[in-house]
Design an enzyme around this catalytic site. Structure first.
Site, PDB file in Angstrom:
ATOM      1  N   GLU A  77      13.143  -4.521  -4.859  1.00 55.64           N
ATOM      2  CA  GLU A  77      12.209  -4.590  -5.991  1.00 55.64           C
ATOM      3  C   GLU A  77      12.928  -4.564  -7.336  1.00 55.64           C
ATOM      4  O   GLU A  77      12.514  -5.195  -8.274  1.00 55.64           O
ATOM      5  CB  GLU A  77      11.247  -3.400  -5.906  1.00 55.64           C
ATOM      6  CG  GLU A  77      10.157  -3.421  -6.949  1.00 55.64           C
ATOM      7  CD  GLU A  77       9.162  -2.279  -6.757  1.00 55.64           C
ATOM      8  OE1 GLU A  77       9.557  -1.138  -6.977  1.00 55.64           O
ATOM      9  OE2 GLU A  77       8.016  -2.549  -6.391  1.00 55.64           O
ATOM     10  N   SER A 107      -1.762  -4.504  -5.721  1.00 49.80           N
ATOM     11  CA  SER A 107      -1.826  -5.838  -6.338  1.00 49.80           C
ATOM     12  C   SER A 107      -2.133  -6.884  -5.266  1.00 49.80           C
ATOM     13  O   SER A 107      -1.565  -6.835  -4.176  1.00 49.80           O
ATOM     14  CB  SER A 107      -0.493  -6.195  -6.994  1.00 49.80           C
ATOM     15  OG  SER A 107      -0.043  -5.163  -7.822  1.00 49.80           O
ATOM     16  N   GLY A 144       0.843  -1.198   0.000  1.00 52.00           N
ATOM     17  CA  GLY A 144       0.000   0.000   0.000  1.00 52.00           C
ATOM     18  C   GLY A 144       0.875   1.245   0.000  1.00 52.00           C
ATOM     19  O   GLY A 144       0.985   1.920   1.025  1.00 52.00           O
TER      20      GLY A 144
HETATM   21  C1  LIG Z   1       1.339  -3.822 -12.786  1.00 53.63           C
HETATM   22  C2  LIG Z   1       1.392  -2.802 -11.696  1.00 53.63           C
HETATM   23  C3  LIG Z   1       1.403  -3.198 -10.376  1.00 53.63           C
HETATM   24  C4  LIG Z   1       1.419  -2.243  -9.344  1.00 53.63           C
HETATM   25  N1  LIG Z   1       1.359  -2.678  -8.056  1.00 53.63           N
HETATM   26  C5  LIG Z   1       1.341  -1.779  -7.057  1.00 53.63           C
HETATM   27  C6  LIG Z   1       1.206  -2.207  -5.690  1.00 53.63           C
HETATM   28  O1  LIG Z   1       1.049  -3.409  -5.418  1.00 53.63           O
HETATM   29  N2  LIG Z   1       1.232  -1.277  -4.724  1.00 53.63           N
HETATM   30  C7  LIG Z   1       1.402   0.055  -4.990  1.00 53.63           C
HETATM   31  O2  LIG Z   1       1.466   0.841  -4.049  1.00 53.63           O
HETATM   32  N3  LIG Z   1       1.487   0.516  -6.280  1.00 53.63           N
HETATM   33  C8  LIG Z   1       1.451  -0.377  -7.309  1.00 53.63           C
HETATM   34  N4  LIG Z   1       1.509   0.066  -8.625  1.00 53.63           N
HETATM   35  C9  LIG Z   1       1.512   1.506  -8.886  1.00 53.63           C
HETATM   36  C10 LIG Z   1       2.809   2.023  -9.495  1.00 53.63           C
HETATM   37  O3  LIG Z   1       3.826   2.084  -8.539  1.00 53.63           O
HETATM   38  C11 LIG Z   1       2.489   3.402 -10.083  1.00 53.63           C
HETATM   39  O4  LIG Z   1       1.550   3.205 -11.130  1.00 53.63           O
HETATM   40  C12 LIG Z   1       3.725   4.077 -10.657  1.00 53.63           C
HETATM   41  O5  LIG Z   1       4.621   4.429  -9.636  1.00 53.63           O
HETATM   42  C13 LIG Z   1       3.346   5.352 -11.459  1.00 53.63           C
HETATM   43  O6  LIG Z   1       2.534   6.176 -10.699  1.00 53.63           O
HETATM   44  P1  LIG Z   1       1.145   6.720 -11.302  1.00 53.63           P
HETATM   45  O7  LIG Z   1       0.388   5.552 -11.865  1.00 53.63           O
HETATM   46  O8  LIG Z   1       0.489   7.517 -10.227  1.00 53.63           O
HETATM   47  O9  LIG Z   1       1.540   7.647 -12.503  1.00 53.63           O
HETATM   48  P2  LIG Z   1       2.064   9.146 -12.396  1.00 53.63           P
HETATM   49  O10 LIG Z   1       3.160   9.224 -11.398  1.00 53.63           O
HETATM   50  O11 LIG Z   1       0.898  10.049 -12.230  1.00 53.63           O
HETATM   51  O12 LIG Z   1       2.692   9.352 -13.825  1.00 53.63           O
HETATM   52  C14 LIG Z   1       1.896   9.717 -14.967  1.00 53.63           C
HETATM   53  C15 LIG Z   1       2.848   9.935 -16.130  1.00 53.63           C
HETATM   54  O13 LIG Z   1       3.720  11.047 -15.840  1.00 53.63           O
HETATM   55  C16 LIG Z   1       5.083  10.657 -15.958  1.00 53.63           C
HETATM   56  N5  LIG Z   1       5.882  11.321 -14.907  1.00 53.63           N
HETATM   57  C17 LIG Z   1       5.613  11.368 -13.584  1.00 53.63           C
HETATM   58  N6  LIG Z   1       6.598  12.023 -12.924  1.00 53.63           N
HETATM   59  C18 LIG Z   1       7.514  12.366 -13.858  1.00 53.63           C
HETATM   60  C19 LIG Z   1       8.771  13.028 -13.808  1.00 53.63           C
HETATM   61  N7  LIG Z   1       9.273  13.451 -12.668  1.00 53.63           N
HETATM   62  N8  LIG Z   1       9.461  13.186 -14.968  1.00 53.63           N
HETATM   63  C20 LIG Z   1       8.965  12.732 -16.152  1.00 53.63           C
HETATM   64  N9  LIG Z   1       7.767  12.107 -16.259  1.00 53.63           N
HETATM   65  C21 LIG Z   1       7.076  11.913 -15.139  1.00 53.63           C
HETATM   66  C22 LIG Z   1       5.076   9.140 -15.716  1.00 53.63           C
HETATM   67  O14 LIG Z   1       6.209   8.533 -16.309  1.00 53.63           O
HETATM   68  C23 LIG Z   1       3.772   8.733 -16.392  1.00 53.63           C
HETATM   69  O15 LIG Z   1       3.957   8.598 -17.774  1.00 53.63           O
HETATM   70  C24 LIG Z   1       1.465  -0.869  -9.657  1.00 53.63           C
HETATM   71  C25 LIG Z   1       1.456  -0.454 -11.005  1.00 53.63           C
HETATM   72  C26 LIG Z   1       1.384  -1.396 -12.011  1.00 53.63           C
HETATM   73  C27 LIG Z   1       1.323  -0.921 -13.440  1.00 53.63           C
END
Ligand SMILES: Cc1cc2nc3c(=O)[nH]c(=O)nc-3n(C[C@H](O)[C@H](O)[C@H](O)COP(=O)(O)OP(=O)(O)OC[C@H]3O[C@@H](n4cnc5c(N)ncnc54)[C@H](O)[C@@H]3O)c2cc1C
Length: 419
Positions: free
Chosen positions: A261, A163, A129
């Protein structure tokens, strides 16, 4: 760098191969994709078999119940199990690869005694989480709050993309314990008006998922699976003794979690991509063209498949280089980011090529009668699923930032501090 296997490593490999050859044919059929209790049962009973055979926690130190294998032996284990198509770590992922190793390094003796044996035996399933609706890449902006009330924290907030949340017993939870370091008071340099970094004020907690006030709402992915959940936390009481590390020092503990990780997490997928390339070549050989011959006669297709095969082979060498460096006490941060970035993008291109070879069959995520198969539906599902690879565990853009700053020495991003 030394990539040759020693006598002892060869003996380890042969013993493991022999065990897999006896054990795998006796496994029951896998559960349906959305049968979550069934998936938990299947994954944890595989973990129990590994435990009984002495293969649980290959990378865990022996004094904490693991195998204490060298990094090369871990690589052998991952390669052999993936090659033999043994079940993947599945629901045990967070427990075995994140939470357990974090407790080994940062937990109290009591926390280790309480959780480590259960994780190794497959009795305890964990989820992560960390992410929130407004805190993904910029994880330090997290807002879920934990307010001290005597011997307890009272937690309120929302987590997302958890997940295996619906079948987990425990959650490694990041919360904000110091509201002074809240993100709204953070300046563009990541330091609050009070001089507190937004990375301060965060704590790492063990949350039992059956605690009153925890609500798990499954989310559907593009392949129609509900592997993720949203966690709604409403006045959830967790004892202070469930905190791992000091109060407000959770960012450092989370960095310990991430260091596990990014190591060798995608090894199984590299082997799987080799399998998909082979399957794609086999399908191309079997697809007859109206004017005679098969798709395999297309030199451009053979060239593309050859390039991707070479790329996967290069990425495999990069994993071995990373492992070899880690054995020599170096931290392969750059290698890990290069690998994550390149592999996840190659993996999607492999899927695109497979879709091209499948033609009309690539429109459905199930095997269609009269079209190449069996198993073409699974290839299509795999392609859609790989969309998530460039997001999970640090997006491609974040990997590029890491490489720009740490490998190329470019200036740090001024406003963002990413996971
Ligand atoms: C298969 C899968 C399993 C997951 N499992 C878990 C889990 O079990 N627990 C958990 O806590 N999370 C989990 N996640 C979440 C995952 O850690 C986040 O999706 C990831 O860190 C991206 O965050 P976001 O989705 O909020 O996208 P955002 O951070 O909002 O990003 C949106 C877009 O902006 C870009 N961006 C963001 N910041 C920057 C920057 N500084 N410079 C350039 N570009 C940038 C990103 O690359 C992306 O294209 C999982 C994700 C996936 C896909």
């Amino acid at each position: 760098m030394d990539l040759r296997l020693s006598e002892a490593e060869l003996a380890f490999r042969d013993r493991l191969r022999a065990w897999l050859a006896i054990t795998l044919p006796a496994l029951p059929a896998g559960p349906d994709r959305d049968d979550w209790p069934g998936r938990r049962r299947y994954d944890t009973s595989w973990q129990r078999r590994l435990f009984d055979a002495g293969y649980a926690g290959v990378d865990w130190p022996a004094e904490h119940g693991g195998l204490g294998a060298s990094l090369t032996e871990q690589l052998i284990f991952l390669e052999e199990t993936a090659r033999a198509r043994a079940p993947y770590v599945g629901a045990n992922f967070v427990g075995l690869l994140h939470a357990g190793p974090t407790l080994i390094v940062e937990g109290t003796d009591e926390q280790r005694a309480r959780h480590l044996p259960g994780i190794l035996r497959g009795d305890e399933v964990w989820c992560q989480g960390f992410s929130e609706p407004d805190a993904g890449s910029d994880l330090a902006s997290l807002r879920t709050s934990a307010v001290r009330d005597g011997d307890h924290y009272v937690i309120s907030g929302r987590k997302v993309w958890t997940s295996f949340g619906q079948v987990a017993d425990y959650c490694e939870l990041l919360v904000r314990t110091d509201p002074e370091a809240r993100p709204h008071s953070v300046s563009k340099h990541g330091v609050s008006k009070h001089g507190v970094s937004k990375h301060g004020g965060i704590s790492w907690l063990i949350l039992p998922m059956d605690t009153p006030g925890v609500q798990v709402r499954p989310l559907r992915t593009a392949v129609g699976s509900s592997e993720f959940s949203e966690l709604i936390l409403d006045d959830v009481r967790v004892p202070v003794s469930a905190r791992v590390g000091a109060e407000n020092d959770g960012w450092r503990v989370a960095m310990v979690t991430f260091s596990f990780e990014r190591g060798t997490a995608f090894i199984g997928d590299v082997i799987e991509s080799r399998n998909i390339i082979e399957q794609t070549a086999a399908i191309a050989r079997s697809v007859r063209l109206p004017g005679g011959g098969t798709l395999w006669d297309d030199a451009a297709l053979r060239r593309d498949l050859g390039r991707l095969t070479a790329e996967v082979s290069g990425l495999w060498s990069l994993i071995r280089k990373n492992v070899s460096e880690a054995s020599a006490g170096m931290i392969p941060v750059q290698g890990a980011s290069v690998f994550k970035l390149r592999f996840t993008e190659s993996r999607q291109r492999i899927g695109d090529l497979a879709a091209h070879v499948l033609g009309r069959a690539s429109l459905a995520m199930s095997d269609l009668p009269g079209l190449p198969g069996p198993g073409h539906g699974r290839i299509v599902e795999d392609r859609v699923n790989t969309l998530s690879f460039t997001i999970a565990a640090g997006t491609s853009q974040i990997q590029k930032n890491i490489l720009a700053e740490r490998a190329l020495g470019l200036p740090n991003e001024p406003r963002w501090t990413s996971r």
